[in-house]
Scaffold this motif. Sequence first.
Motif, mmCIF file in Angstrom:
data_model
loop_
_atom_site.group_PDB
_atom_site.id
_atom_site.type_symbol
_atom_site.label_atom_id
_atom_site.label_comp_id
_atom_site.label_asym_id
_atom_site.label_seq_id
_atom_site.Cartn_x
_atom_site.Cartn_y
_atom_site.Cartn_z
ATOM 1 N N ARG A 93 0.844 -1.187 0.000
ATOM 2 C CA ARG A 93 0.000 0.000 0.000
ATOM 3 C C ARG A 93 0.887 1.248 0.000
ATOM 4 N N THR A 136 -2.845 6.435 -1.826
ATOM 5 C CA THR A 136 -3.866 5.597 -2.445
ATOM 6 C C THR A 136 -4.608 6.380 -3.514
ATOM 7 N N ASN A 191 -1.700 -1.737 -11.938
ATOM 8 C CA ASN A 191 -3.053 -1.989 -11.411
ATOM 9 C C ASN A 191 -4.131 -1.657 -12.441
#
Length: 235
Positions: free
Chosen positions: A171, A192, A215
């Motif tokens: 993260r 994020t 991603n």
Amino acid sequence: PNPTPVGANAIMADCTYANVLADSLGLSPLTTDSQIVKHLNKVVEANDSPYGFIVQTGRYSGEAQTRSGDNSLWMMANPNWATLSLRRGGTVGYAMEIMGKTLRWWREDIKDQWNVAAVAGGVGNPAQPAGSPQANSHYGYHMTMWHTVSALTGQLYDAPTGKLSFAPRLRPPYTLPVLLPGSVLTLSQQRTQGPFTLRFEGGTPLMQLTTLSANGHMMRNPRPLSMLGEAMVWG
């Protein structure tokens, strides 16, 4: 030929090494992810020791196991366990702890990082002090830990077509190394849902990317990276 049959109950700690290579090259799966995860869990249950994974358990029992060559440390096993786990959604901290057990033992107790053996002593064998170097000095088994780097970034690179993709396991914020043939870069994300940054850190200029993603977020028209510190930002 092996004079002693392995048998149905034997657990070889590193028998899925081929899938480490397949994962890094984008050729997986060689078997199902479920089978690999079950194997990884069994290795922790059956082959763990204070110094790393025992080569093989279950072929012998009792004193025969203790005195056998199976009761040795396999220096590839812990890094490869971590890599396989990370590629299959395993907990990052746990995977790194598994890998770190063997590497810390060699760094902090053996204190000979320039001479990592292929095999070290197991547990309880009077002929082999536990964790001590036993076979093939200056070997490269521990170098499979470099596959863990690409597992952390979820890197897949197809050099002939110029396709590079990432699925980072951490993260934000993070900065992770990216190792390509001849080139060293970093991949970072500071928050994020924030943008991704691929930065050139040295080596051969990265000239021929056709697609770049992280991603699932695509970089439009990726450009060459040739100057130190030069970067692409997207997402």
